[in-house]
Motif scaffolding. Structure first.
Motif, mmCIF file in Angstrom:
data_model
loop_
_atom_site.group_PDB
_atom_site.id
_atom_site.type_symbol
_atom_site.label_atom_id
_atom_site.label_comp_id
_atom_site.label_asym_id
_atom_site.label_seq_id
_atom_site.Cartn_x
_atom_site.Cartn_y
_atom_site.Cartn_z
ATOM 1 N N ASN A 1 0.815 -1.223 0.000
ATOM 2 C CA ASN A 1 0.000 0.000 0.000
ATOM 3 C C ASN A 1 0.846 1.271 0.000
ATOM 4 O O ASN A 1 0.303 2.371 0.101
ATOM 5 C CB ASN A 1 -0.967 0.004 1.196
ATOM 6 C CG ASN A 1 -0.224 -0.025 2.531
ATOM 7 O OD1 ASN A 1 1.005 0.076 2.573
ATOM 8 N ND2 ASN A 1 -0.953 -0.168 3.623
ATOM 9 N N GLY B 1 3.799 7.554 5.158
ATOM 10 C CA GLY B 1 2.755 7.327 4.162
ATOM 11 C C GLY B 1 2.443 8.593 3.413
ATOM 12 O O GLY B 1 3.139 9.607 3.558
ATOM 13 N N ASN B 2 1.415 8.529 2.602
ATOM 14 C CA ASN B 2 0.956 9.739 1.911
ATOM 15 C C ASN B 2 -0.560 9.788 1.943
ATOM 16 O O ASN B 2 -1.212 10.091 0.954
ATOM 17 C CB ASN B 2 1.503 9.791 0.477
ATOM 18 C CG ASN B 2 1.314 8.475 -0.242
ATOM 19 O OD1 ASN B 2 0.410 7.700 0.119
ATOM 20 N ND2 ASN B 2 2.111 8.194 -1.246
ATOM 21 N N GLY B 3 -1.099 9.461 3.100
ATOM 22 C CA GLY B 3 -2.548 9.540 3.265
ATOM 23 C C GLY B 3 -3.225 8.184 3.381
ATOM 24 O O GLY B 3 -4.456 8.095 3.329
ATOM 25 N N GLN B 4 -2.455 7.121 3.602
ATOM 26 C CA GLN B 4 -3.043 5.771 3.672
ATOM 27 C C GLN B 4 -4.059 5.639 4.818
ATOM 28 O O GLN B 4 -3.799 6.064 5.942
ATOM 29 C CB GLN B 4 -1.947 4.709 3.882
ATOM 30 C CG GLN B 4 -1.192 4.314 2.620
ATOM 31 C CD GLN B 4 -0.063 5.256 2.288
ATOM 32 O OE1 GLN B 4 0.074 6.334 2.885
ATOM 33 N NE2 GLN B 4 0.743 4.886 1.320
ATOM 34 N N LEU B 5 -5.184 5.025 4.483
ATOM 35 C CA LEU B 5 -6.208 4.680 5.471
ATOM 36 C C LEU B 5 -6.281 3.162 5.531
ATOM 37 O O LEU B 5 -6.089 2.488 4.517
ATOM 38 C CB LEU B 5 -7.569 5.228 5.046
ATOM 39 C CG LEU B 5 -7.602 6.729 4.727
ATOM 40 C CD1 LEU B 5 -8.996 7.138 4.274
ATOM 41 C CD2 LEU B 5 -7.154 7.548 5.933
ATOM 42 N N ARG B 6 -6.568 2.639 6.709
ATOM 43 C CA ARG B 6 -6.694 1.176 6.791
ATOM 44 C C ARG B 6 -8.095 0.765 6.334
ATOM 45 O O ARG B 6 -9.084 1.281 6.841
ATOM 46 C CB ARG B 6 -6.438 0.702 8.219
ATOM 47 C CG ARG B 6 -6.369 -0.814 8.257
ATOM 48 C CD ARG B 6 -5.766 -1.354 9.516
ATOM 49 N NE ARG B 6 -5.945 -2.798 9.541
ATOM 50 C CZ ARG B 6 -5.780 -3.568 10.590
ATOM 51 N NH1 ARG B 6 -5.404 -3.024 11.737
ATOM 52 N NH2 ARG B 6 -5.973 -4.870 10.525
ATOM 53 N N PRO B 7 -8.162 -0.154 5.377
ATOM 54 C CA PRO B 7 -9.479 -0.571 4.865
ATOM 55 C C PRO B 7 -10.289 -1.282 5.952
ATOM 56 O O PRO B 7 -9.735 -1.866 6.861
ATOM 57 C CB PRO B 7 -9.147 -1.538 3.732
ATOM 58 C CG PRO B 7 -7.693 -1.341 3.426
ATOM 59 C CD PRO B 7 -7.060 -0.863 4.687
ATOM 60 N N MET C 1 -6.651 15.344 3.779
ATOM 61 C CA MET C 1 -5.955 14.177 4.333
ATOM 62 C C MET C 1 -6.144 14.111 5.846
ATOM 63 O O MET C 1 -6.362 13.038 6.426
ATOM 64 C CB MET C 1 -4.463 14.227 3.989
ATOM 65 C CG MET C 1 -3.746 12.916 4.260
ATOM 66 S SD MET C 1 -1.942 13.082 4.190
ATOM 67 C CE MET C 1 -1.673 13.265 2.443
ATOM 68 N N ILE D 1 -7.722 10.876 7.661
ATOM 69 C CA ILE D 1 -6.902 10.100 8.594
ATOM 70 C C ILE D 1 -7.501 10.153 9.997
ATOM 71 O O ILE D 1 -7.504 9.157 10.728
ATOM 72 C CB ILE D 1 -5.429 10.575 8.562
ATOM 73 C CG1 ILE D 1 -4.790 10.128 7.238
ATOM 74 C CG2 ILE D 1 -4.638 10.033 9.751
ATOM 75 C CD1 ILE D 1 -3.349 10.551 7.045
ATOM 76 N N ASN E 1 -10.513 7.746 10.031
ATOM 77 C CA ASN E 1 -10.083 6.347 9.978
ATOM 78 C C ASN E 1 -9.384 5.945 11.278
ATOM 79 O O ASN E 1 -9.627 4.854 11.813
ATOM 80 C CB ASN E 1 -9.147 6.142 8.779
ATOM 81 C CG ASN E 1 -8.827 4.674 8.510
ATOM 82 O OD1 ASN E 1 -7.802 4.170 8.942
ATOM 83 N ND2 ASN E 1 -9.726 3.975 7.815
ATOM 84 N N HIS F 1 3.593 8.824 9.838
ATOM 85 C CA HIS F 1 3.449 10.116 9.159
ATOM 86 C C HIS F 1 2.449 9.948 8.019
ATOM 87 O O HIS F 1 2.604 9.064 7.174
ATOM 88 C CB HIS F 1 4.815 10.560 8.613
ATOM 89 C CG HIS F 1 4.740 11.740 7.690
ATOM 90 N ND1 HIS F 1 5.469 11.839 6.535
ATOM 91 C CD2 HIS F 1 3.989 12.879 7.762
ATOM 92 C CE1 HIS F 1 5.188 12.989 5.931
ATOM 93 N NE2 HIS F 1 4.299 13.631 6.653
ATOM 94 N N ASN F 2 1.436 10.807 8.028
ATOM 95 C CA ASN F 2 0.414 10.793 6.968
ATOM 96 C C ASN F 2 -0.176 9.405 6.734
ATOM 97 O O ASN F 2 -0.320 8.949 5.592
ATOM 98 C CB ASN F 2 0.981 11.365 5.649
ATOM 99 C CG ASN F 2 1.169 12.877 5.718
ATOM 100 O OD1 ASN F 2 0.769 13.512 6.705
ATOM 101 N ND2 ASN F 2 1.761 13.467 4.688
ATOM 102 N N SER G 1 -2.942 6.359 8.918
ATOM 103 C CA SER G 1 -3.850 6.101 10.042
ATOM 104 C C SER G 1 -3.156 5.346 11.175
ATOM 105 O O SER G 1 -2.366 4.431 10.931
ATOM 106 C CB SER G 1 -5.037 5.284 9.529
ATOM 107 O OG SER G 1 -5.797 4.784 10.601
ATOM 108 N N PHE H 1 -2.967 1.370 11.427
ATOM 109 C CA PHE H 1 -1.977 0.470 10.814
ATOM 110 C C PHE H 1 -1.062 -0.185 11.861
ATOM 111 O O PHE H 1 -0.187 -0.967 11.501
ATOM 112 C CB PHE H 1 -1.125 1.220 9.788
ATOM 113 C CG PHE H 1 -1.845 1.476 8.489
ATOM 114 C CD1 PHE H 1 -2.158 0.425 7.630
ATOM 115 C CD2 PHE H 1 -2.229 2.752 8.122
ATOM 116 C CE1 PHE H 1 -2.830 0.651 6.437
ATOM 117 C CE2 PHE H 1 -2.902 2.993 6.932
ATOM 118 C CZ PHE H 1 -3.209 1.939 6.079
#
Lengths: 427, 427
Positions: free
Chosen positions: A114, A421-427, B251, B255, B258, B376-377, B379, B382
């Protein structure tokens, strides 16, 4: 009675305060730059040399007290400082300064599908307690190693070396202050009351993260049994040397003599010699002859005594004795398998060595024995942080948690994860 | 009274025997090949699917008992198994089989000027104790992870899930036996008496190397306070999300929602939101509006309440509360510096995240905060061994010794040194 209780309360309060100050110092220390820490170390080394007279004068007081108290010559030798030993401490601190800073080191890094990028980086452990006996140089070594790894340290030396340790400690604090680091980063417990040790074993209200005991068996045993915080230590070094039938006889003789006799009082000295029965004819007598010639007493099982008349019969306790002396127990075994099972039964999981040319025997020895250090065709006396290239050690650990083997600056660290990250959300 | 003492003695004897058998199994397990361990895991997964009916029947007994005992719907949901969850356990075991075997892995290798070649290689830890509550799937997950890392494991599940765990455990043993590994490698404590936990906390006479508690705060607290062996655990996850003035507003909203709301009951859920005062105008109201729309209760400091009327005033305890619910505490701070100091005061050192575009703010956040996981950036949710690519976790640790963050197969290992020479003697 009242007075004792009063004293106990005073010591608890004193130690609690030391713990709080150490924890407060650990914060700025954990983010101090390598340059700042190395500057402090360089200033410490310089202060030791500059204050040589004061240190020697303090040491003379300890030596006089020790002689009056009837300390053994061995203990007095450990206690004694001279110009060479002070220069040795300064050199040791400079060697630690020259090491790579472990803090911030990226131990592992990987990327996830991801796009998250994960790093595991070293961090200081926090506050380390060192409890030691008569060697005043531990004040310098342990203080420098802990500082290099970004940890605050609480040093509790023995009463025998109190004046020497105080003089050395003053130089360490001078170095910290010249580099703008908190003086509380290296604290020395100013009382020799055993209750101070008791407070450290209780963990100073969460302000002590690990204890390193440096000293004799009774100290280490007390710390291991009573500490409510993790301990890096070894109780004893019952180190084995196994001579396989495939060993080169000359190498076997040389390694046996060095493993046992180079210095008999260190934890990496061999205490038991196991000889492959299949090669007893070529190995046993030459090795035992050389050991005896070097001044070693031989304690053998029945077979060994039958083959080597100078051997005394070993009793059961000889297989679990750390002699720390010019004595070795010797036994014939049926190859590497029986050597492994003897070591499994009697070892203290410190260090074991095999002399062999047969790769399969070496692989079994390396795979099946669960000791901190395993050596092939080398002396057991290499069990040492300096010899491992760690630039120094605060001790050798035989536990399996966190640190094992020589405890150097890397082992005085923990780690944390940095995830980008660059904005990752956990599904 | 007599009877109780008798029972206590029986349980001590039972647990001691379990410990001895685990230690005996740990020997062959530590040298088992990757193929043999993976075969056992494959057979375990197959046995779970083949014995689905038995497992569901056992689970029905637990569910009926639980309903009679008035367990909460949340606990009953944790307890419940269905075909999907059994298939999930089997898939989890297969994923663990697919991981690289950590045992024997060379972590570091270097050569010394004298020609000695030194390797640090991973070894199993030994015997691991897992104490858990109602989730029966821990039986499969923890058993498989420990086996993969070459460790014996003692599983002590809660009484609520006793029948389900026993049925799952039978499948694990079937897998061990089919692969020729000792059945005692994965033992289940067959009694639900709390005295059994007490025996584990005492360390089973040296036959237990580490304890992993999986469950609520009271279980973890008891284990951390009373265990005489190391513990891998986290007491709570008071995770912080900091929105820097440099954050992209969209973002930040995504975040925040989430991190808090994806699942509110997990340890990686955000519990406190810190917003940079300098960007309160653009960040605060949109983020809180989105959280509220998602069903989250907002507890803010005075400034937050003044700016967002739906917020309830936060009290002091709100900064140290792990809600595990759709509630979040919110505070305005003066940039990353105040965020770091708030986190230093209130965090449980589990997981903290920053949303920012300013690299300098991110670097300070990453360097100055000493928590297991910093993001960083991304959720906070994770914070999970699976999401880290570890193929599973036995828990998340917030201590700094040995394991920190997600505890996967690598963290369930120790290491030893292998030193190869050609006759080196120590000068």
């Amino acid at each position: 009675m009242m007075e004792n209780r009063q004293e106990g309360a005073d010591i608890a309060a004193l130690m609690n305060d030391i713990g709080k100050r150490a924890r407060a110092a650990a914060g700025p220390l954990s983010i101090a730059s390598s340059e700042q820490k190395n500057l402090a170390l360089a200033e410490m080394a310089a202060a030791l040399l500059r204050n040589e007279d004061k240190i020697l004068a303090a040491n003379a007081v300890d030596m006089a007290n020790g002689e009056r108290a009837g300390l053994s010559p061995a203990l007095l030798d450990r206690l004694k400082l001279d110009m060479g030993r002070i220069a040795g401490m300064a050199d040791g601190i400079r060697a630690i300064a020259a090491l790579k800073d472990p803090v911030g080191d990226v131990i592992a890094a990987w990327e996830r599908p991801n796009g998250l990028s994960i790093e595991r980086v070293r961090t200081p452990l926090g506050v380390i307690g060192v409890i030691y006996e008569s060697r005043p140089n531990v004040t310098a070594d342990a203080g420098a190693l802990c500082l290099k790894a970004g940890n605050a340290v609480i040093l509790r030396g023995g009463s025998d070396s109190a004046h020497s340790s105080a003089a050395i400690h003053a130089c360490m604090v001078e170095g910290l202050e010249k580099a703008g680091l908190p003086a509380d980063a290296i604290q020395r417990v100013p009382v020799t009351d055993r209750a101070a040790v008791g407070e450290m074993l209780k963990g100073l209200s969460g302000n002590l993260d690990v204890i390193v005991p440096r000293g004799g068996r009774s100290l280490v045993e007390r710390v291991q049994n009573e500490a409510r915080v993790p301990v890096f230590a070894h109780l004893e070094g019952i180190c084995h040397l196994y001579l396989d039938k495939s060993a080169k006889p000359d190498m076997a003789v040389a390694i046996a003599v060095n493993s046992k006799m180079r210095r008999t009082g260190i934890c990496g000295a061999a205490e038991t010699l196991l000889v492959d029965r299949a090669a007893a004819d070529v190995l046993l007598v030459p090795v035992l002859t050389a050991l005896e010639a070097a001044g070693c007493e031989i304690r053998g099982d029945a077979e060994v005594c039958a083959r080597f008349s100078a051997a005394r019969p070993a009793v059961d306790e000889d297989w679990s004795r750390e002699y720390l002396d010019a004595i070795i127990s010797v036994k014939l075994v049926d190859g590497v398998g029986e050597a492994i099972s003897h070591i499994g039964t009697w070892s203290s999981h410190h260090t074991e060595a095999i002399v062999a040319e047969d790769d399969a025997a070496v692989e079994r020895f390396f795979n099946e024995i669960d000791s901190a250090i395993l050596l092939h065709n080398a002396s057991t006396q290499f069990a040492d942080g300096g010899e491992f290239g760690m630039g120094g050690e605060i001790g050798i650990a035989t536990g399996k948690m966190h640190a094992r083997g020589p405890v150097g600056v890397e082992q005085l660290t923990s780690f944390k994860y940095r995830v980008r990250g660059n904005g990752q959300l956990r599904p």
